[in-house]
Design an enzyme around this catalytic site. Structure first.
Site, PDB file in Angstrom:
ATOM      1  N   TYR A   1       3.419  -1.745  -5.901  1.00  0.00           N
ATOM      2  CA  TYR A   1       4.644  -1.513  -5.137  1.00  0.00           C
ATOM      3  C   TYR A   1       5.809  -2.293  -5.770  1.00  0.00           C
ATOM      4  O   TYR A   1       5.668  -2.834  -6.862  1.00  0.00           O
ATOM      5  CB  TYR A   1       4.401  -1.817  -3.660  1.00  0.00           C
ATOM      6  CG  TYR A   1       3.366  -0.869  -3.085  1.00  0.00           C
ATOM      7  CD1 TYR A   1       3.653   0.494  -2.971  1.00  0.00           C
ATOM      8  CD2 TYR A   1       2.092  -1.295  -2.740  1.00  0.00           C
ATOM      9  CE1 TYR A   1       2.699   1.393  -2.502  1.00  0.00           C
ATOM     10  CE2 TYR A   1       1.134  -0.400  -2.281  1.00  0.00           C
ATOM     11  CZ  TYR A   1       1.445   0.939  -2.161  1.00  0.00           C
ATOM     12  OH  TYR A   1       0.509   1.832  -1.715  1.00  0.00           O
TER      13      TYR A   1
ATOM     14  N   GLY B   1     -11.728  -5.958   4.142  1.00  0.00           N
ATOM     15  CA  GLY B   1     -10.980  -4.771   4.514  1.00  0.00           C
ATOM     16  C   GLY B   1     -11.840  -3.773   5.265  1.00  0.00           C
ATOM     17  O   GLY B   1     -11.881  -3.764   6.498  1.00  0.00           O
TER      18      GLY B   1
HETATM   19  C1  8OZ Z   1      -3.830   2.721   0.999  1.00  0.00           C
HETATM   20  C2  8OZ Z   1      -3.025   3.798   1.319  1.00  0.00           C
HETATM   21  C3  8OZ Z   1      -1.669   3.630   1.389  1.00  0.00           C
HETATM   22  C4  8OZ Z   1      -1.109   2.391   1.128  1.00  0.00           C
HETATM   23  C5  8OZ Z   1      -1.819  -0.908  -0.541  1.00  0.00           C
HETATM   24  C6  8OZ Z   1      -0.294  -0.463   1.252  1.00  0.00           C
HETATM   25  O1  8OZ Z   1      -2.628  -0.479  -1.363  1.00  0.00           O
HETATM   26  C7  8OZ Z   1      -1.306  -0.026   0.531  1.00  0.00           C
HETATM   27  C8  8OZ Z   1      -1.914   1.308   0.788  1.00  0.00           C
HETATM   28  C9  8OZ Z   1      -3.284   1.484   0.731  1.00  0.00           C
HETATM   29  O2  8OZ Z   1      -1.396  -2.068  -0.617  1.00  0.00           O
END
Ligand code: 8OZ
Length: 373
Positions: free
Chosen positions: A183, A328
């Site tokens: 991200y 998780g």
């Molecule tokens: C799975 C689907 C959508 C987003 C991450 C926020 O991997 C996520 C995410 C995980 O950090």
């Protein structure tokens, strides 16, 4: 040495045990507002030493998926208030994971249908999740992003500061800066997504500049003792790539050591996948990463994550390799995971089909041991 079940204080937050619920995207917050069902889900899991919420967008621009929550509207903050109240009544602690997706988004999710923003105009080979007009969900290619202007970056740093303040006002015990999984912050860090030629691109120091500006803003706003951060040095998630992650993340943790953070949260390997995944020529050395942090004076709790089972978690905490372990998928399926780990009881199996989107099924209906009995 302490065990997984012993209390610990991380920064300003005291935890009943060292078992953490990892951040888990569940797509059950329409209009970015967490509902009563979301509150029930977190409350069920409040025996974790620490709950980290699912990734939560700091702004509309930071949104990349349908039905993920936000921190930027009064309604969302009221929704989160139900969550934090419920968790606290049940004796738990909860921090919110602050998220800006950067290029992992879609025009239709952006303000005025504009392009998602990124360090550089490089489209990720990755998918996002949308809700169709008929209400069904589907995966879609991420849209082509536009490169942020240098003079826009300070505004995004400010967005993190405001979101952190709003989170504390909504009753959270702290915040986690999401700097992992491809991200926005991770996009700046890695050369595969950052080819900028200004002060935010090129050298490791420049690529890490945005991360440190965010850490500075958030810690000065809510206190370093209420701030954690999550990194994922080698994950390929969301097309994240850097050919030389060890020096990059060494620089990151050495810089983090300047702040009295609550914790540093490290995803080992490919997020949700192989723990031995590597980028570049050599296996990543997580022990060396932690040693570099400590050598630079870092004192935050070290949180390990990715594919831990009971045996590995017990060993990791008892050996001192980590202070906390985040789980998780096991927390999706086992609301009373702490008790089950303590008693070495059987575990419910998580059901992949209900991870993303939907209602109570596969969300709040996994039975506790008492309900099974
Ligand atoms: C799975 C689907 C959508 C987003 C991450 C926020 O991997 C996520 C995410 C995980 O950090």
């Amino acid at each position: 040495m302490p065990t997984l079940f012993d209390p610990i204080t991380v920064g300003d937050i005291s935890l009943a045990n060292r078992i953490v619920m990892a951040p888990l995207t569940r797509n059950r917050s329409p209009e970015a507002v967490p509902t009563n069902l979301v509150a029930a889900y977190y409350e069920q899991r409040a025996t974790a030493g620490l709950l980290i919420t699912e990734a939560t967008a700091i702004t509309h621009q930071g949104q990349g998926y349908a039905d993920v929550p936000g921190l930027y509207t009064p309604a969302a903050l009221e929704g989160w208030r139900q969550v934090t109240d419920g968790v606290h009544k049940a004796g738990g602690k909860i921090v919110v994971q602050m998220w800006h997706v950067g290029r992992i988004s879609h025009d239709t999710l952006q303000p005025n249908g504009g392009k998602p923003v990124a360090p550089s105009a490089i489209r990720a080979k990755s998918k996002t999740y949308l809700i169709n007009p008929d209400g069904t969900g589907s995966f879609a290619e991420t849209s082509e992003p536009r490169a942020l202007e240098t003079n826009e970056i300070a505004g995004i740093v400010e967005d993190y500061r405001k979101a952190a303040r709003a989170a504390i006002s909504a009753g959270f015990d702290g915040v986690e800066i999401h700097a992992a999984n491809g991200y926005l912050i991770d996009q700046f860090l890695r050369s595969g997504s950052n080819v900028r030629t200004d002060a935010y691109g090129g050298s490791i120091e420049n690529r890490a500049r945005f991360l440190f500006e965010v850490v500075e803003a958030v810690t000065s706003e809510v206190g370093a003792g209420r701030t954690g951060i999550r990194i994922s040095p080698v994950t390929p998630a969301n097309d994240a790539f850097d050919p030389d992650p060890q020096p990059l993340f060494t620089h990151v943790v050495e810089g983090l050591a300047r702040y009295g953070l609550a914790y540093v949260h490290v995803i080992e390997g490919a997020t949700g996948g192989p723990r031995d995944h590597r980028q570049g020529d050599a296996p990543f050395d997580y022990a060396a990463l932690r040693a570099a942090y400590a050598a630079a004076g870092g004192k935050a709790a070290w949180m390990a994550n990715n594919g831990y089972d009971r045996a590995l978690a017990l060993k990791t905490v008892e050996s001192g390799a980590a202070d906390l372990v985040a789980f998780g998928k096991l927390f999706i399926a086992n609301p009373d995971l702490v008790r089950r780990l303590k008693e070495d009881a059987p575990l419910n199996t998580p059901e992949q089909a209900t991870f993303y989107g939907g209602g109570a099924a596969g969300y709040t209906d996994y039975p506790s041991l008492d309900q099974v009995a």
